[in-house]
Design a protein around this motif. Structure first.
Motif, PDB file in Angstrom:
ATOM      1  N   ALA A  73       0.844  -1.197   0.000  1.00  0.00           N
ATOM      2  CA  ALA A  73       0.000   0.000   0.000  1.00  0.00           C
ATOM      3  C   ALA A  73       0.877   1.244   0.000  1.00  0.00           C
ATOM      4  O   ALA A  73       1.759   1.398   0.845  1.00  0.00           O
ATOM      5  CB  ALA A  73      -0.920   0.000   1.215  1.00  0.00           C
ATOM      6  N   CYS A  74       0.625   2.132  -0.944  1.00  0.00           N
ATOM      7  CA  CYS A  74       1.388   3.379  -1.069  1.00  0.00           C
ATOM      8  C   CYS A  74       0.408   4.541  -1.284  1.00  0.00           C
ATOM      9  O   CYS A  74      -0.726   4.346  -1.703  1.00  0.00           O
ATOM     10  CB  CYS A  74       2.355   3.312  -2.246  1.00  0.00           C
ATOM     11  N   ASN A  75       0.880   5.744  -1.003  1.00  0.00           N
ATOM     12  CA  ASN A  75       0.067   6.952  -1.230  1.00  0.00           C
ATOM     13  C   ASN A  75      -1.295   6.855  -0.540  1.00  0.00           C
ATOM     14  O   ASN A  75      -2.336   7.128  -1.140  1.00  0.00           O
ATOM     15  CB  ASN A  75      -0.133   7.203  -2.735  1.00  0.00           C
ATOM     16  N   LYS A  76      -1.275   6.457   0.716  1.00  0.00           N
ATOM     17  CA  LYS A  76      -2.533   6.333   1.459  1.00  0.00           C
ATOM     18  C   LYS A  76      -3.231   7.686   1.591  1.00  0.00           C
ATOM     19  O   LYS A  76      -2.589   8.712   1.842  1.00  0.00           O
ATOM     20  CB  LYS A  76      -2.272   5.775   2.864  1.00  0.00           C
ATOM     21  N   LYS A  77      -4.535   7.654   1.457  1.00  0.00           N
ATOM     22  CA  LYS A  77      -5.355   8.830   1.731  1.00  0.00           C
ATOM     23  C   LYS A  77      -6.409   8.437   2.761  1.00  0.00           C
ATOM     24  O   LYS A  77      -7.286   7.615   2.479  1.00  0.00           O
ATOM     25  CB  LYS A  77      -6.027   9.354   0.449  1.00  0.00           C
ATOM     26  N   GLN A  78      -6.271   9.011   3.955  1.00  0.00           N
ATOM     27  CA  GLN A  78      -7.157   8.649   5.056  1.00  0.00           C
ATOM     28  C   GLN A  78      -8.576   9.098   4.773  1.00  0.00           C
ATOM     29  O   GLN A  78      -8.799  10.185   4.228  1.00  0.00           O
ATOM     30  CB  GLN A  78      -6.649   9.283   6.362  1.00  0.00           C
ATOM     31  N   ILE A  79      -9.531   8.259   5.138  1.00  0.00           N
ATOM     32  CA  ILE A  79     -10.943   8.640   5.028  1.00  0.00           C
ATOM     33  C   ILE A  79     -11.461   8.988   6.417  1.00  0.00           C
ATOM     34  O   ILE A  79     -11.762  10.149   6.710  1.00  0.00           O
ATOM     35  CB  ILE A  79     -11.781   7.506   4.400  1.00  0.00           C
ATOM     36  N   PHE A  80     -11.539   7.982   7.305  1.00  0.00           N
ATOM     37  CA  PHE A  80     -11.887   8.225   8.696  1.00  0.00           C
ATOM     38  C   PHE A  80     -10.797   7.618   9.571  1.00  0.00           C
ATOM     39  O   PHE A  80      -9.644   7.527   9.150  1.00  0.00           O
ATOM     40  CB  PHE A  80     -13.289   7.682   9.008  1.00  0.00           C
ATOM     41  N   ARG A  81     -11.108   7.206  10.764  1.00  0.00           N
ATOM     42  CA  ARG A  81     -10.063   6.770  11.698  1.00  0.00           C
ATOM     43  C   ARG A  81      -9.252   5.583  11.159  1.00  0.00           C
ATOM     44  O   ARG A  81      -8.032   5.557  11.240  1.00  0.00           O
ATOM     45  CB  ARG A  81     -10.674   6.400  13.056  1.00  0.00           C
ATOM     46  N   HIS A  82      -9.931   4.559  10.649  1.00  0.00           N
ATOM     47  CA  HIS A  82      -9.251   3.357  10.177  1.00  0.00           C
ATOM     48  C   HIS A  82      -9.215   3.248   8.653  1.00  0.00           C
ATOM     49  O   HIS A  82      -8.319   2.618   8.099  1.00  0.00           O
ATOM     50  CB  HIS A  82      -9.941   2.105  10.736  1.00  0.00           C
ATOM     51  N   SER A  83     -10.184   3.808   7.985  1.00  0.00           N
ATOM     52  CA  SER A  83     -10.341   3.587   6.543  1.00  0.00           C
ATOM     53  C   SER A  83      -9.453   4.503   5.718  1.00  0.00           C
ATOM     54  O   SER A  83      -9.158   5.632   6.118  1.00  0.00           O
ATOM     55  CB  SER A  83     -11.808   3.775   6.142  1.00  0.00           C
ATOM     56  N   PHE A  84      -9.047   3.988   4.570  1.00  0.00           N
ATOM     57  CA  PHE A  84      -8.224   4.764   3.652  1.00  0.00           C
ATOM     58  C   PHE A  84      -8.313   4.141   2.262  1.00  0.00           C
ATOM     59  O   PHE A  84      -8.675   2.976   2.102  1.00  0.00           O
ATOM     60  CB  PHE A  84      -6.761   4.795   4.117  1.00  0.00           C
ATOM     61  N   THR A  85      -7.982   4.929   1.267  1.00  0.00           N
ATOM     62  CA  THR A  85      -7.723   4.399  -0.062  1.00  0.00           C
ATOM     63  C   THR A  85      -6.216   4.460  -0.291  1.00  0.00           C
ATOM     64  O   THR A  85      -5.506   5.224   0.369  1.00  0.00           O
ATOM     65  CB  THR A  85      -8.438   5.214  -1.160  1.00  0.00           C
ATOM     66  N   ALA A  86      -5.721   3.655  -1.213  1.00  0.00           N
ATOM     67  CA  ALA A  86      -4.288   3.657  -1.501  1.00  0.00           C
ATOM     68  C   ALA A  86      -4.049   3.113  -2.896  1.00  0.00           C
ATOM     69  O   ALA A  86      -4.902   2.437  -3.485  1.00  0.00           O
ATOM     70  CB  ALA A  86      -3.535   2.818  -0.469  1.00  0.00           C
ATOM     71  N   ASP A  87      -2.876   3.428  -3.414  1.00  0.00           N
ATOM     72  CA  ASP A  87      -2.401   2.763  -4.620  1.00  0.00           C
ATOM     73  C   ASP A  87      -1.752   1.456  -4.185  1.00  0.00           C
ATOM     74  O   ASP A  87      -0.987   1.434  -3.211  1.00  0.00           O
ATOM     75  CB  ASP A  87      -1.365   3.634  -5.341  1.00  0.00           C
ATOM     76  N   TYR A  88      -2.049   0.389  -4.910  1.00  0.00           N
ATOM     77  CA  TYR A  88      -1.517  -0.922  -4.523  1.00  0.00           C
ATOM     78  C   TYR A  88      -0.636  -1.511  -5.619  1.00  0.00           C
ATOM     79  O   TYR A  88      -0.963  -1.443  -6.804  1.00  0.00           O
ATOM     80  CB  TYR A  88      -2.657  -1.881  -4.188  1.00  0.00           C
ATOM     81  N   PHE A  89       0.459  -2.078  -5.161  1.00  0.00           N
ATOM     82  CA  PHE A  89       1.398  -2.755  -6.043  1.00  0.00           C
ATOM     83  C   PHE A  89       1.462  -4.223  -5.649  1.00  0.00           C
ATOM     84  O   PHE A  89       1.451  -4.559  -4.462  1.00  0.00           O
ATOM     85  CB  PHE A  89       2.784  -2.133  -5.921  1.00  0.00           C
ATOM     86  N   LEU A  90       1.536  -5.079  -6.659  1.00  0.00           N
ATOM     87  CA  LEU A  90       1.676  -6.517  -6.440  1.00  0.00           C
ATOM     88  C   LEU A  90       3.132  -6.898  -6.677  1.00  0.00           C
ATOM     89  O   LEU A  90       3.702  -6.576  -7.730  1.00  0.00           O
ATOM     90  CB  LEU A  90       0.759  -7.289  -7.398  1.00  0.00           C
ATOM     91  N   PHE A  91       3.735  -7.569  -5.704  1.00  0.00           N
ATOM     92  CA  PHE A  91       5.137  -7.953  -5.823  1.00  0.00           C
ATOM     93  C   PHE A  91       5.275  -9.450  -5.645  1.00  0.00           C
ATOM     94  O   PHE A  91       4.796 -10.021  -4.658  1.00  0.00           O
ATOM     95  CB  PHE A  91       5.975  -7.222  -4.773  1.00  0.00           C
ATOM     96  N   ASP A  92       5.928 -10.090  -6.640  1.00  0.00           N
ATOM     97  CA  ASP A  92       6.208 -11.523  -6.584  1.00  0.00           C
ATOM     98  C   ASP A  92       7.634 -11.691  -6.066  1.00  0.00           C
ATOM     99  O   ASP A  92       8.594 -11.293  -6.733  1.00  0.00           O
ATOM    100  CB  ASP A  92       6.049 -12.140  -7.977  1.00  0.00           C
ATOM    101  N   THR A  93       7.762 -12.275  -4.864  1.00  0.00           N
ATOM    102  CA  THR A  93       9.090 -12.373  -4.250  1.00  0.00           C
ATOM    103  C   THR A  93      10.000 -13.351  -4.990  1.00  0.00           C
ATOM    104  O   THR A  93      11.225 -13.236  -4.909  1.00  0.00           O
ATOM    105  CB  THR A  93       8.978 -12.786  -2.769  1.00  0.00           C
ATOM    106  N   ALA A  94       9.429 -14.320  -5.722  1.00  0.00           N
ATOM    107  CA  ALA A  94      10.240 -15.297  -6.446  1.00  0.00           C
ATOM    108  C   ALA A  94      10.805 -14.705  -7.734  1.00  0.00           C
ATOM    109  O   ALA A  94      11.997 -14.822  -8.039  1.00  0.00           O
ATOM    110  CB  ALA A  94       9.422 -16.543  -6.753  1.00  0.00           C
ATOM    111  N   THR A  95       9.946 -14.039  -8.502  1.00  0.00           N
ATOM    112  CA  THR A  95      10.378 -13.485  -9.785  1.00  0.00           C
ATOM    113  C   THR A  95      10.891 -12.058  -9.674  1.00  0.00           C
ATOM    114  O   THR A  95      11.483 -11.539 -10.625  1.00  0.00           O
ATOM    115  CB  THR A  95       9.209 -13.503 -10.784  1.00  0.00           C
ATOM    116  N   GLN A  96      10.634 -11.419  -8.505  1.00  0.00           N
ATOM    117  CA  GLN A  96      11.019 -10.018  -8.283  1.00  0.00           C
ATOM    118  C   GLN A  96      10.306  -9.072  -9.248  1.00  0.00           C
ATOM    119  O   GLN A  96      10.798  -7.978  -9.549  1.00  0.00           O
ATOM    120  CB  GLN A  96      12.534  -9.847  -8.401  1.00  0.00           C
ATOM    121  N   VAL A  97       9.136  -9.496  -9.703  1.00  0.00           N
ATOM    122  CA  VAL A  97       8.347  -8.650 -10.597  1.00  0.00           C
ATOM    123  C   VAL A  97       7.400  -7.781  -9.777  1.00  0.00           C
ATOM    124  O   VAL A  97       6.675  -8.279  -8.905  1.00  0.00           O
ATOM    125  CB  VAL A  97       7.550  -9.503 -11.612  1.00  0.00           C
TER     126      VAL A  97
END
Length: 722
Positions: free
Chosen positions: A105-129
């Motif tokens: 999760a990157c670039n979080k934008k808080q909505i209320f106390r717990h909730s937020f939107t974010a940009d999400y990246f998928l990372f494969d630890t085996a392929t490093q993609v």
């Protein structure tokens, strides 16, 4: 005036030798005294490792590092942002079940106390993609158990993304702001039931259960947002106040392969909450907790994932309220562990897969404060409790049959644990009121400390120059015979022959605790600063606070602010009679519920308190949300006197001392309406008071130099009026 170097050196030397180095508000809120922590510490499930999110100040990069539980040595770095130019700072992360794929999760934008939107990246630890998942921010993306799909929420609708085909399937289409929410909680659920993700994958990855919120009939609350624009904007959201309409909730089951949805039949319930859903170990059995609006009756349902038919397997009732449990744990045979206050203290229970009671695992006149997990290999339960004192927390293990209990934490204070996946080790997070947070590796069989990870020795050494005042813990007995946990902090140059002013701090809300033997937050340094400046600081946990059993906690039912205020006034009278206290100079402070209390105390205790500061207070429970307020008060329609007899707005004529009222104009939780109506009541009573509004600030009142200005303002008010 200009000072030469010799004069400056002498002043620094004399400050340390002849007195204390002085704490300042600027140092407190610029992080000078911040203890080192293990951020985003997660125990891995497939290997005996744990992960930590680290940040490199020199390069500005963030890393997810893997450590071995047995040796504490770093095994590898899963990802480092400096190796991926397209990747912003990592703010949080989650694994799939194989622990080979990561959601970042990157670039979080808080909505209320717990909730937020974010940009999400998928990372494969085996392929490093590394792949950015979407071109838009989303909420709560969650891997399916088989790791092949991701369910997520966007703009009040639910979706499933297939990782292999890179296609998205829409689950719901009727989501609409301030009307319909699918799979994400509404404001009041997020705040009071403390969860955001209202959907869950079945264990076989075939079904998604989700809660739908119809908040179209919930009254709206609007706030002006000023910023630096020519015209303010209006933020409007649904907020059910006490006695008003709640969201209508429904439970749905979506078949991923068939792309079809069934609604669970809950027609036997009306005006109810669904505070938890969770799939059991049976891939086709969903559990749901259903709570009536009074919150004094809770049903645990088992729901057939194929037919959507529900049956009650467990019911709990309480003359006050039933606490929603986070500890529901299903064992291999679908028997389950459950925590409950039904015997008067919070304890661990075992039930079979049909909901039949098997045995009570822990028992005694003390509270289980955290359930950590179950080791199936040894049939052992691990937990935290206040068995050795309600102000200390310790780690224990016990057999599922309730036998062979072992104390694992060797030190007295606040202990918390993160266990390795095989329960061989645990990382103990330990502190006391005098010992900064200390992380160590401990053996789970005996509790023996094996290695120190971080002891914050640098901070402890730094603080020696300040010769800080210490908390003295004791039990305060009021004239009415109530025995209350308390601490007192005296100046280091305390002289028993002198008379000191006293500044009382408290929160006092149901189930809370301020008198606890642990390293505190930044507020603690402020209290120490006040003690350095000649004040005695004191704290008393009155009736209604937590960790002393249900009777002590729930005695305030239907009359919030009655016994709690009585206890603070009575405690102030006891403290005022100490020979070293000037009983004409006692003040009180509190934030949120504590602000409600401070407001009441300066009015109902006008012969005891000289001044009070209330930050972001509730001033009438009619203004606060339905879930929290009705849990303790029922509705205003049912219990009008409970609301009115303890509302400080109704007692402004009794104000004699100095009163400072503070609020953020953008507080989505305790609305500034509370303070505005309190101000109006005092204005119409021709009562003088002080106030401060913080533009656009929410309930935490922070950001930039805000905290510095706030705490300097409060410090000056104390100096001028106490």
């Amino acid at each position: 005036m200009h000072l030469n170097k010799i004069t400056v050196l002498f002043l620094v030397w004399s400050c340390v030798v002849f007195g204390q180095k002085k704490i300042t508000v600027e140092e407190i809120y610029s992080g000078v005294y911040t203890a080192k922590a293990m951020d985003e510490l997660k125990s891995m499930q497939n290997t005996n490792h744990y992960t930590v999110l680290n940040f490199d100040k020199n390069t500005g990069s963030s890393q997810i590092d893997v450590y071995d539980f047995g040796t504490l040595k770093k095994v590898t770095t899963l990802i480092d942002t400096k190796q991926f130019k397209a990747l912003p700072k990592i703010e949080s992360y989650s694994f799939d079940a194989s622990e080979k794929q990561l959601l970042l999760a990157c670039n979080k934008k808080q909505i209320f106390r717990h909730s937020f939107t974010a940009d999400y990246f998928l990372f494969d630890t085996a392929t490093q993609v590394l792949v950015k998942l979407f071109d838009f921010p989303v909420q709560e993306p969650t891997f399916s158990p088989d790791g092949k799909k991701i369910a997520y929420a966007r703009e009040n609708n639910l979706y499933v993304y297939d990782l292999s085909s890179k296609t998205t399937t829409t689950i719901t289409t009727d989501g609409k702001k301030n009307s319909i929410i699918n799979g994400i909680t509404d404001w009041v659920y997020e705040e009071e039931f403390a969860f955001v993700k209202a959907f869950d994958w079945s264990k076989d990855s075939q079904i998604i259960a989700y809660i739908r919120f119809d908040e179209s009939q919930v009254p709206e609350f609007s706030m002006s947002i000023f910023k630096k624009d020519l015209y303010p904007t209006i933020e409007t959201f649904k907020y059910p106040k006490a006695g008003e309409k709640n969201s209508e909730v429904s439970l749905h089951i979506y078949d991923v392969n068939a792309k079809s949805t069934q609604k669970v039949n809950l027609e036997t319930y009306s005006d109810f909450y669904i505070p938890r859903i969770q799939w059991t170990n049976d891939a086709h059995v969903l559990s749901a907790q259903i709570l009536n609006r009074h919150q004094d009756s809770l049903d645990l349902l088992f729901i057939d994932g194929n037919s959507a038919v529900a049956k009650v397997v467990l019911n709990e009732k309480d003359k006050a309220y039933v606490a929603v449990t986070n500890d529901l744990t299903f064992l291999k045979d679908n028997s389950f562990i459950w925590t409950s206050e039904k015997d008067g203290f919070n304890h661990i229970y075992l039930y079979d897969k049909t909901g039949k009671f098997k045995n009570q695992v822990t028992k005694g006149n003390w509270e289980v404060t955290k359930y950590y997990g179950f080791d199936a290999k040894t049939n052992t339960v691990f937990y935290q409790s206040v068995e050795n004192s309600s102000i200390n927390k310790a780690i224990y293990k016990i057999g599922l049959d309730g036998k062979n209990k072992v104390l694992l934490s060797p030190k007295t204070g606040a202990n918390a644990a993160t266990f390795s996946p095989n329960f061989q080790y645990y990382i103990n997070t330990f502190s006391t009121a005098e010992q900064p947070t200390r992380y160590s590796l401990n053996d789970s069989k005996t509790g023996k400390e094996l290695q120190v990870i971080e002891n914050n020795e640098a901070l402890a050494t730094q603080l020696k120059a300040y010769n800080l005042p210490v908390k003295e813990f004791f039990v305060l007995k009021t004239d009415k015979g109530n025995e209350l946990n308390a601490w007192i902090m005296k100046p280091k140059d305390f002289d028993a022959s002198k008379k000191y002013p006293v500044f009382m701090i408290q929160y006092s809300g149901p189930g809370s605790q301020q008198v606890v033997n642990q390293w505190g937050n930044s507020n603690e340094y402020w209290f120490m600063m006040l003690a350095q400046q000649g004040y005695i600081v004191a704290c008393v946990d009155g009736r209604g606070t937590g960790f002393k059993g249900a009777n002590f906690k729930k005695c305030t039912q239907k009359q919030l602010g009655k016994f709690e205020v009585e206890d603070q006034i009575d405690a102030a009278k006891v403290i005022g009679n100490y020979p070293f206290v000037d009983k004409t100079r006692i003040g009180i402070w509190g934030w949120s519920y504590g602000g409600f209390m401070a407001s009441n105390c300066i009015m109902k205790g006008n012969d005891v308190f000289k001044m009070a500061i209330a930050v972001a207070p509730v001033t009438n429970w009619r203004f606060y949300d339905s879930v929290y307020t009705e849990r303790y008060m029922q509705t205003p329609q049912e219990n009008p006197r409970g609301y009115d007899d303890n509302s400080p707005m109704n007692f402004v004529q009794q104000l004699k001392g100095k009163f400072l009222l503070i609020h953020g104009s953008g507080d989505d939780n305790v609305h500034v309406q509370n303070s505005m109506q309190m101000m109006e009541a005092m204005i119409q009573a021709n009562i003088q008071f002080d106030s401060q509004i913080y533009p656009d600030n929410d309930h935490s009142i922070r950001g930039g130099k805000t905290r510095m200005q706030l705490y300097n303002k409060m410090t000056n008010f104390i100096k001028e009026n106490l």
